[in-house]
Design a protein around this motif. Structure first.
Motif, PDB file in Angstrom:
ATOM      1  N   MET A   1      42.569   4.910  85.993  1.00 33.52           N
ATOM      2  CA  MET A   1      41.836   5.353  87.171  1.00 33.52           C
ATOM      3  C   MET A   1      40.961   6.544  86.803  1.00 33.52           C
ATOM      4  N   ALA A   2      39.707   6.504  87.212  1.00 33.12           N
ATOM      5  CA  ALA A   2      38.760   7.567  86.883  1.00 33.12           C
ATOM      6  C   ALA A   2      39.098   8.839  87.661  1.00 33.12           C
ATOM      7  N   GLN A   3      38.866   9.953  87.010  1.00 37.25           N
ATOM      8  CA  GLN A   3      39.118  11.246  87.634  1.00 37.25           C
ATOM      9  C   GLN A   3      38.032  11.523  88.673  1.00 37.25           C
ATOM     10  N   LYS A   4      38.433  12.134  89.796  1.00 36.09           N
ATOM     11  CA  LYS A   4      37.456  12.502  90.825  1.00 36.09           C
ATOM     12  C   LYS A   4      36.493  13.529  90.266  1.00 36.09           C
ATOM     13  N   LEU A   5      35.254  13.418  90.661  1.00 30.04           N
ATOM     14  CA  LEU A   5      34.238  14.392  90.280  1.00 30.04           C
ATOM     15  C   LEU A   5      34.537  15.698  91.001  1.00 30.04           C
ATOM     16  N   ARG A   6      34.684  16.793  90.222  1.00 31.51           N
ATOM     17  CA  ARG A   6      34.926  18.116  90.804  1.00 31.51           C
ATOM     18  C   ARG A   6      33.573  18.801  91.015  1.00 31.51           C
ATOM     19  N   ILE A   7      33.318  19.171  92.268  1.00 26.81           N
ATOM     20  CA  ILE A   7      32.050  19.802  92.624  1.00 26.81           C
ATOM     21  C   ILE A   7      32.336  21.170  93.228  1.00 26.81           C
ATOM     22  N   THR A   8      31.659  22.186  92.722  1.00 26.52           N
ATOM     23  CA  THR A   8      31.753  23.513  93.309  1.00 26.52           C
ATOM     24  C   THR A   8      30.428  23.813  93.983  1.00 26.52           C
ATOM     25  N   ILE A   9      30.519  24.268  95.221  1.00 25.04           N
ATOM     26  CA  ILE A   9      29.338  24.603  96.009  1.00 25.04           C
ATOM     27  C   ILE A   9      29.298  26.116  96.167  1.00 25.04           C
ATOM     28  N   LEU A  10      28.166  26.703  95.838  1.00 29.65           N
ATOM     29  CA  LEU A  10      27.961  28.134  96.055  1.00 29.65           C
ATOM     30  C   LEU A  10      27.041  28.284  97.258  1.00 29.65           C
ATOM     31  N   GLU A  11      27.630  28.681  98.391  1.00 32.24           N
ATOM     32  CA  GLU A  11      26.871  28.798  99.643  1.00 32.24           C
ATOM     33  C   GLU A  11      27.559  29.829 100.532  1.00 32.24           C
ATOM     34  N   SER A  12      26.809  30.851 100.932  1.00 35.96           N
ATOM     35  CA  SER A  12      27.394  31.916 101.747  1.00 35.96           C
ATOM     36  C   SER A  12      27.406  31.590 103.236  1.00 35.96           C
ATOM     37  N   ASP A  13      26.545  30.690 103.679  1.00 34.29           N
ATOM     38  CA  ASP A  13      26.467  30.326 105.089  1.00 34.29           C
ATOM     39  C   ASP A  13      27.449  29.175 105.361  1.00 34.29           C
ATOM     40  N   PRO A  14      28.513  29.414 106.150  1.00 35.79           N
ATOM     41  CA  PRO A  14      29.525  28.374 106.396  1.00 35.79           C
ATOM     42  C   PRO A  14      28.960  27.096 107.003  1.00 35.79           C
ATOM     43  N   GLU A  15      27.953  27.236 107.868  1.00 33.32           N
ATOM     44  CA  GLU A  15      27.367  26.055 108.505  1.00 33.32           C
ATOM     45  C   GLU A  15      26.640  25.184 107.477  1.00 33.32           C
ATOM     46  N   ASP A  22      29.864  17.730 104.107  1.00 29.74           N
ATOM     47  CA  ASP A  22      29.786  16.487 104.886  1.00 29.74           C
ATOM     48  C   ASP A  22      28.918  15.444 104.174  1.00 29.74           C
ATOM     49  N   GLY A  23      27.783  15.894 103.625  1.00 29.94           N
ATOM     50  CA  GLY A  23      26.909  14.974 102.894  1.00 29.94           C
ATOM     51  C   GLY A  23      27.604  14.369 101.691  1.00 29.94           C
ATOM     52  N   LEU A  24      28.382  15.185 100.990  1.00 28.26           N
ATOM     53  CA  LEU A  24      29.129  14.680  99.829  1.00 28.26           C
ATOM     54  C   LEU A  24      30.253  13.748 100.263  1.00 28.26           C
ATOM     55  N   CYS A  25      30.966  14.119 101.325  1.00 27.29           N
ATOM     56  CA  CYS A  25      32.078  13.283 101.808  1.00 27.29           C
ATOM     57  C   CYS A  25      31.579  11.928 102.298  1.00 27.29           C
ATOM     58  N   ASP A  26      30.401  11.896 102.899  1.00 21.80           N
ATOM     59  CA  ASP A  26      29.814  10.630 103.347  1.00 21.80           C
ATOM     60  C   ASP A  26      29.436   9.744 102.163  1.00 21.80           C
ATOM     61  N   ALA A  27      29.162  10.372 101.012  1.00 28.22           N
ATOM     62  CA  ALA A  27      28.652   9.631  99.853  1.00 28.22           C
ATOM     63  C   ALA A  27      29.743   9.207  98.879  1.00 28.22           C
ATOM     64  N   GLY A  28      30.935   9.783  98.972  1.00 26.86           N
ATOM     65  CA  GLY A  28      31.963   9.417  98.005  1.00 26.86           C
ATOM     66  C   GLY A  28      33.199  10.279  98.122  1.00 26.86           C
ATOM     67  N   ASP A  29      34.101  10.086  97.191  1.00 24.92           N
ATOM     68  CA  ASP A  29      35.368  10.808  97.175  1.00 24.92           C
ATOM     69  C   ASP A  29      35.327  11.831  96.049  1.00 24.92           C
ATOM     70  N   PHE A  30      35.139  13.084  96.400  1.00 28.25           N
ATOM     71  CA  PHE A  30      35.007  14.165  95.429  1.00 28.25           C
ATOM     72  C   PHE A  30      36.052  15.243  95.695  1.00 28.25           C
ATOM     73  N   THR A  31      36.337  16.043  94.688  1.00 27.58           N
ATOM     74  CA  THR A  31      37.131  17.246  94.868  1.00 27.58           C
ATOM     75  C   THR A  31      36.125  18.379  95.022  1.00 27.58           C
ATOM     76  N   ILE A  32      36.078  18.985  96.194  1.00 24.91           N
ATOM     77  CA  ILE A  32      35.020  19.948  96.520  1.00 24.91           C
ATOM     78  C   ILE A  32      35.632  21.324  96.768  1.00 24.91           C
ATOM     79  N   THR A  33      35.012  22.336  96.156  1.00 25.75           N
ATOM     80  CA  THR A  33      35.391  23.725  96.392  1.00 25.75           C
ATOM     81  C   THR A  33      34.138  24.477  96.803  1.00 25.75           C
ATOM     82  N   VAL A  34      34.258  25.288  97.851  1.00 27.24           N
ATOM     83  CA  VAL A  34      33.125  26.089  98.313  1.00 27.24           C
ATOM     84  C   VAL A  34      33.396  27.549  97.985  1.00 27.24           C
TER      85      VAL A  34
END
Length: 194
Positions: A1-15, A22-34
Protein backbone atom coordinates in the motif's frame (compact mmCIF):
# COMPACT_ATOMS: atom_id res chain seq x y z
CA UNK A 1 0.00 0.00 0.00
CA UNK A 2 1.37 3.40 -0.99
CA UNK A 3 2.18 5.88 1.74
CA UNK A 4 -0.09 8.92 2.01
CA UNK A 5 1.38 12.11 0.65
CA UNK A 6 2.40 14.32 3.60
CA UNK A 7 1.63 17.98 2.92
CA UNK A 8 2.56 20.88 5.16
CA UNK A 9 0.70 24.14 4.66
CA UNK A 10 2.21 27.41 5.84
CA UNK A 11 -0.71 29.82 6.27
CA UNK A 12 -1.36 32.28 9.08
CA UNK A 13 -5.00 33.00 8.18
CA UNK A 14 -7.18 30.14 9.55
CA UNK A 15 -9.93 30.75 6.99
CA UNK A 16 -7.53 30.53 4.04
CA UNK A 17 -5.82 27.51 5.62
CA UNK A 18 -9.23 25.77 5.90
CA UNK A 19 -9.92 26.50 2.22
CA UNK A 20 -6.58 24.92 1.23
CA UNK A 21 -7.22 21.89 3.44
CA UNK A 22 -10.74 21.53 2.01
CA UNK A 23 -9.38 21.73 -1.54
CA UNK A 24 -6.86 19.00 -0.77
CA UNK A 25 -9.41 16.81 1.02
CA UNK A 26 -11.77 17.08 -1.96
CA UNK A 27 -8.94 15.97 -4.27
CA UNK A 28 -7.55 12.99 -2.35
CA UNK A 29 -6.43 11.38 0.87
CA UNK A 30 -3.44 13.25 2.28
CA UNK A 31 -1.78 13.70 5.66
CA UNK A 32 -2.04 17.47 6.14
CA UNK A 33 -0.38 19.69 8.73
CA UNK A 34 -1.01 23.43 8.95
CA UNK A 35 1.65 25.75 10.37
CA UNK A 36 0.26 29.13 11.35
CA UNK A 37 3.56 31.01 11.38
CA UNK A 38 7.18 30.84 10.28
CA UNK A 39 8.55 30.52 13.82
CA UNK A 40 11.02 27.64 13.99
CA UNK A 41 10.07 26.73 10.42
CA UNK A 42 13.28 24.84 9.79
CA UNK A 43 12.85 22.71 12.90
CA UNK A 44 9.15 22.07 12.31
CA UNK A 45 9.66 21.01 8.71
CA UNK A 46 12.54 18.80 9.76
CA UNK A 47 10.29 17.10 12.32
CA UNK A 48 7.32 16.78 9.96
CA UNK A 49 9.41 15.82 6.90
CA UNK A 50 6.58 16.55 4.46
CA UNK A 51 6.62 15.37 0.86
CA UNK A 52 5.29 18.76 -0.28
CA UNK A 53 5.09 22.26 1.22
CA UNK A 54 2.31 24.69 0.24
CA UNK A 55 2.80 28.31 1.26
CA UNK A 56 0.26 31.11 1.12
CA UNK A 57 1.83 34.51 1.76
CA UNK A 58 0.12 37.75 0.77
CA UNK A 59 3.31 39.77 0.24
CA UNK A 60 6.48 37.70 0.62
CA UNK A 61 9.82 39.39 1.14
CA UNK A 62 13.19 38.20 -0.14
CA UNK A 63 14.06 37.20 3.42
CA UNK A 64 10.92 35.07 3.63
CA UNK A 65 11.77 33.36 0.34
CA UNK A 66 15.35 32.71 1.42
CA UNK A 67 14.23 31.42 4.80
CA UNK A 68 11.64 29.21 3.17
CA UNK A 69 14.15 27.86 0.68
CA UNK A 70 16.64 27.03 3.41
CA UNK A 71 14.13 25.61 5.83
CA UNK A 72 11.96 23.67 3.41
CA UNK A 73 14.79 22.20 1.44
CA UNK A 74 13.42 23.27 -1.93
CA UNK A 75 15.96 20.92 -3.48
CA UNK A 76 14.61 18.14 -1.28
CA UNK A 77 10.86 18.48 -1.82
CA UNK A 78 8.35 20.38 -3.98
CA UNK A 79 7.39 23.80 -2.63
CA UNK A 80 4.45 25.73 -4.08
CA UNK A 81 3.85 29.34 -3.06
CA UNK A 82 0.67 31.35 -3.49
CA UNK A 83 1.05 35.13 -3.44
CA UNK A 84 -1.47 37.94 -3.84
CA UNK A 85 0.53 40.27 -6.06
CA UNK A 86 3.02 40.04 -8.89
CA UNK A 87 6.50 41.46 -8.55
CA UNK A 88 9.21 40.58 -11.10
CA UNK A 89 11.98 40.72 -8.49
CA UNK A 90 10.11 38.45 -6.09
CA UNK A 91 9.24 36.07 -8.91
CA UNK A 92 12.93 35.81 -9.80
CA UNK A 93 13.84 35.39 -6.12
CA UNK A 94 11.25 32.58 -5.85
CA UNK A 95 12.70 30.80 -8.85
CA UNK A 96 16.24 31.30 -7.54
CA UNK A 97 15.10 29.87 -4.19
CA UNK A 98 14.09 26.69 -6.01
CA UNK A 99 10.32 26.87 -5.59
CA UNK A 100 8.49 24.38 -7.78
CA UNK A 101 5.46 26.63 -8.28
CA UNK A 102 4.94 30.36 -7.73
CA UNK A 103 1.27 31.22 -8.24
CA UNK A 104 0.12 34.83 -8.32
CA UNK A 105 -3.48 35.57 -7.32
CA UNK A 106 -4.51 31.99 -7.95
CA UNK A 107 -5.52 30.57 -4.60
CA UNK A 108 -8.92 29.00 -5.12
CA UNK A 109 -10.12 25.69 -3.77
CA UNK A 110 -10.47 24.01 -7.16
CA UNK A 111 -6.97 25.04 -8.33
CA UNK A 112 -5.04 23.67 -5.35
CA UNK A 113 -4.78 20.04 -6.53
CA UNK A 114 -3.74 20.87 -10.13
CA UNK A 115 -1.11 23.28 -8.80
CA UNK A 116 0.08 20.63 -6.34
CA UNK A 117 0.38 18.12 -9.20
CA UNK A 118 2.26 20.64 -11.35
CA UNK A 119 4.65 21.50 -8.50
CA UNK A 120 5.40 17.80 -7.92
CA UNK A 121 5.92 17.16 -11.65
CA UNK A 122 8.21 20.18 -12.01
CA UNK A 123 10.17 19.20 -8.92
CA UNK A 124 10.64 15.66 -10.25
CA UNK A 125 11.76 16.99 -13.63
CA UNK A 126 14.28 19.40 -12.08
CA UNK A 127 15.53 16.66 -9.73
CA UNK A 128 16.08 14.32 -12.67
CA UNK A 129 17.97 17.02 -14.56
CA UNK A 130 20.06 17.78 -11.45
CA UNK A 131 20.84 14.06 -10.98
CA UNK A 132 21.82 13.68 -14.63
CA UNK A 133 24.03 16.77 -14.38
CA UNK A 134 25.71 15.44 -11.25
CA UNK A 135 26.26 12.04 -12.88
CA UNK A 136 27.76 13.71 -15.96
CA UNK A 137 30.08 15.82 -13.78
CA UNK A 138 31.19 12.73 -11.87
CA UNK A 139 31.79 10.80 -15.10
CA UNK A 140 33.81 13.71 -16.52
CA UNK A 141 35.90 13.94 -13.35
CA UNK A 142 36.53 10.18 -13.48
CA UNK A 143 37.49 10.43 -17.14
CA UNK A 144 39.96 13.24 -16.39
CA UNK A 145 41.50 11.24 -13.54
CA UNK A 146 41.84 8.16 -15.75
CA UNK A 147 43.47 10.28 -18.47
CA UNK A 148 45.94 11.72 -15.93
CA UNK A 149 46.73 8.23 -14.65
CA UNK A 150 47.26 6.96 -18.21
CA UNK A 151 49.64 9.88 -18.82
CA UNK A 152 51.61 8.97 -15.69
CA UNK A 153 51.88 5.33 -16.77
CA UNK A 154 52.92 6.31 -20.30
CA UNK A 155 55.66 8.55 -18.92
CA UNK A 156 56.85 6.08 -16.26
CA UNK A 157 56.70 2.84 -18.25
CA UNK A 158 57.08 4.03 -21.84
CA UNK A 159 53.90 2.24 -22.93
CA UNK A 160 51.08 3.25 -25.29
CA UNK A 161 47.84 4.84 -24.18
CA UNK A 162 45.96 1.60 -24.87
CA UNK A 163 48.44 -0.38 -22.79
CA UNK A 164 48.21 2.14 -19.96
CA UNK A 165 44.42 1.86 -19.92
CA UNK A 166 44.59 -1.94 -20.08
CA UNK A 167 46.98 -1.92 -17.10
CA UNK A 168 44.59 0.30 -15.11
CA UNK A 169 41.65 -1.97 -15.95
CA UNK A 170 43.55 -5.15 -15.11
CA UNK A 171 44.67 -3.72 -11.78
CA UNK A 172 41.11 -2.64 -11.00
CA UNK A 173 39.72 -6.08 -11.81
CA UNK A 174 42.42 -7.84 -9.75
CA UNK A 175 41.58 -5.63 -6.75
CA UNK A 176 37.81 -5.67 -7.26
CA UNK A 177 37.70 -1.90 -7.60
CA UNK A 178 36.64 0.61 -10.21
CA UNK A 179 39.16 1.75 -12.81
CA UNK A 180 38.57 5.35 -11.70
CA UNK A 181 39.48 4.41 -8.11
CA UNK A 182 42.78 2.88 -9.22
CA UNK A 183 43.47 5.92 -11.39
CA UNK A 184 42.71 8.24 -8.47
CA UNK A 185 45.07 6.29 -6.20
CA UNK A 186 47.83 6.46 -8.83
CA UNK A 187 47.40 10.20 -9.36
CA UNK A 188 47.36 10.81 -5.59
CA UNK A 189 50.49 8.68 -5.09
CA UNK A 190 52.32 10.51 -7.88
CA UNK A 191 51.48 13.87 -6.31
CA UNK A 192 52.89 12.66 -2.99
CA UNK A 193 56.12 11.59 -4.67
CA UNK A 194 56.78 15.00 -6.26
Amino acid sequence: MAQKLRITILESDPERARMIVDGLCDAGDFTITVLGNETSLNQRLSELDPHVVLVDIANPSRDTLESLSLSSGANKRPVAMFVDRSDPELTKAAIDAGLSAYVVDGLTKNRIKPILDAAIARFNMVSQIRNERDAAKAALAERKTIDRAKGLLIAAKGISEEEAYALLRKTAMNQGRKTADIAHALVTASELLK
